[in-house]
Design an enzyme around this catalytic site. Sequence first.
Site, PDB file in Angstrom:
ATOM      1  N   GLU A 147      59.246  -8.655  -4.046  1.00  0.00           N
ATOM      2  CA  GLU A 147      60.522  -7.936  -4.088  1.00  0.00           C
ATOM      3  C   GLU A 147      61.712  -8.835  -3.732  1.00  0.00           C
ATOM      4  O   GLU A 147      62.825  -8.338  -3.556  1.00  0.00           O
ATOM      5  CB  GLU A 147      60.495  -6.730  -3.132  1.00  0.00           C
ATOM      6  CG  GLU A 147      59.361  -5.740  -3.346  1.00  0.00           C
ATOM      7  CD  GLU A 147      59.480  -4.909  -4.618  1.00  0.00           C
ATOM      8  OE1 GLU A 147      60.186  -5.322  -5.555  1.00  0.00           O
ATOM      9  OE2 GLU A 147      58.853  -3.840  -4.658  1.00  0.00           O
ATOM     10  N   TYR A 202      74.857   9.622  14.554  1.00  0.00           N
ATOM     11  CA  TYR A 202      74.361   8.244  14.439  1.00  0.00           C
ATOM     12  C   TYR A 202      73.947   7.887  13.020  1.00  0.00           C
ATOM     13  O   TYR A 202      74.039   6.737  12.605  1.00  0.00           O
ATOM     14  CB  TYR A 202      73.245   7.958  15.461  1.00  0.00           C
ATOM     15  CG  TYR A 202      73.836   7.254  16.653  1.00  0.00           C
ATOM     16  CD1 TYR A 202      74.736   7.930  17.488  1.00  0.00           C
ATOM     17  CD2 TYR A 202      73.576   5.916  16.912  1.00  0.00           C
ATOM     18  CE1 TYR A 202      75.338   7.284  18.544  1.00  0.00           C
ATOM     19  CE2 TYR A 202      74.172   5.273  17.974  1.00  0.00           C
ATOM     20  CZ  TYR A 202      75.052   5.953  18.785  1.00  0.00           C
ATOM     21  OH  TYR A 202      75.653   5.299  19.821  1.00  0.00           O
TER      22      TYR A 202
HETATM   23  O1  LIG Z   1      56.489  -3.230  -0.359  1.00  0.00           O
HETATM   24  C1  LIG Z   1      56.027  -3.986  -1.184  1.00  0.00           C
HETATM   25  C2  LIG Z   1      56.327  -3.826  -2.619  1.00  0.00           C
HETATM   26  O2  LIG Z   1      57.370  -2.935  -2.822  1.00  0.00           O
HETATM   27  C3  LIG Z   1      55.145  -5.099  -0.742  1.00  0.00           C
HETATM   28  O3  LIG Z   1      55.230  -6.190  -1.629  1.00  0.00           O
HETATM   29  P1  LIG Z   1      55.079  -7.668  -1.067  1.00  0.00           P
HETATM   30  O4  LIG Z   1      53.804  -7.675  -0.241  1.00  0.00           O
HETATM   31  O5  LIG Z   1      54.989  -8.560  -2.269  1.00  0.00           O
HETATM   32  O6  LIG Z   1      56.269  -7.928  -0.200  1.00  0.00           O
HETATM   33 ZN   LIG Z   2      57.587  -1.501  -1.305  1.00  0.00          ZN
END
Ligand SMILES: O=C(CO)COP(=O)(O)O
Ligand SMILES: [Zn+2]
Length: 210
Positions: free
Chosen positions: A74, A120
């Site tokens: 990501e 908050y």
């Molecule tokens: O949350 C995740 C995908 O949206 C985890 O992906 P990654 O392990 O590649 O960071």
């Molecule tokens: Zn994720």
Amino acid sequence: MNEAQLRQQMVDLARSMFERGYATGGAGNLSVKLPNGQFLATPTGSSFGRLVADELSVVDNTGAHISGKRPSKEVAFHLAIYEKDPECNAIVHLHSTYLTALSCLEGLDYSNAIKAFTPYYVMRIGELPVIPYYRPGTPEIAQELSKLAGKYRAFLLANHGPIITGTDFLDAVDNAEELEETAKLALLLADKPTRYLTDVEVEDLKGRGK
Ligand SMILES: O=C(CO)COP(=O)(O)O
Ligand SMILES: [Zn+2]
């Protein structure tokens, strides 16, 4: 903070989130801007409970992998936010229970998934726009975020989970905790008549800091 301190902070805060149930398995990812303009990110598939400071990934602003383990899939959406939001220096992406539950509800208001009912939430987050569902790791998530980044402090990926920004890593984690708690309250209140904050009350809170 120098790079070594930022690495240790990411390891420590990720473990704290893991131990308190904000992250499970290998889900979620984190990033923080480094003093040299590159970015420190969690390696793909890594558990928040077992990060190793020397193994964290470094990428540049084009997403090129500079050092460490292979970065999160990501990373592109993290970079899309940094590019459009100069106040953002750290990002937390979670699959935390209550925000993810909220992200799966039918009939969500995509312009703002949580209407304000506590101060908050307004002071730390304000509004929570929803990004339509795309498979994790696909470029469409970055494209959609690119349109909204800089205008909001957090985003909800439909049927997936939240993305929370911060002025530094501690701020991003505090914002994430506040938002997860707000989602929990929103779900607790779902079938109960609720007094939302009025527009005047919301305006009065904006720009007052935290
Ligand atoms: O949350 C995740 C995908 O949206 C985890 O992906 P990654 O392990 O590649 O960071
Ligand atoms: Zn994720």
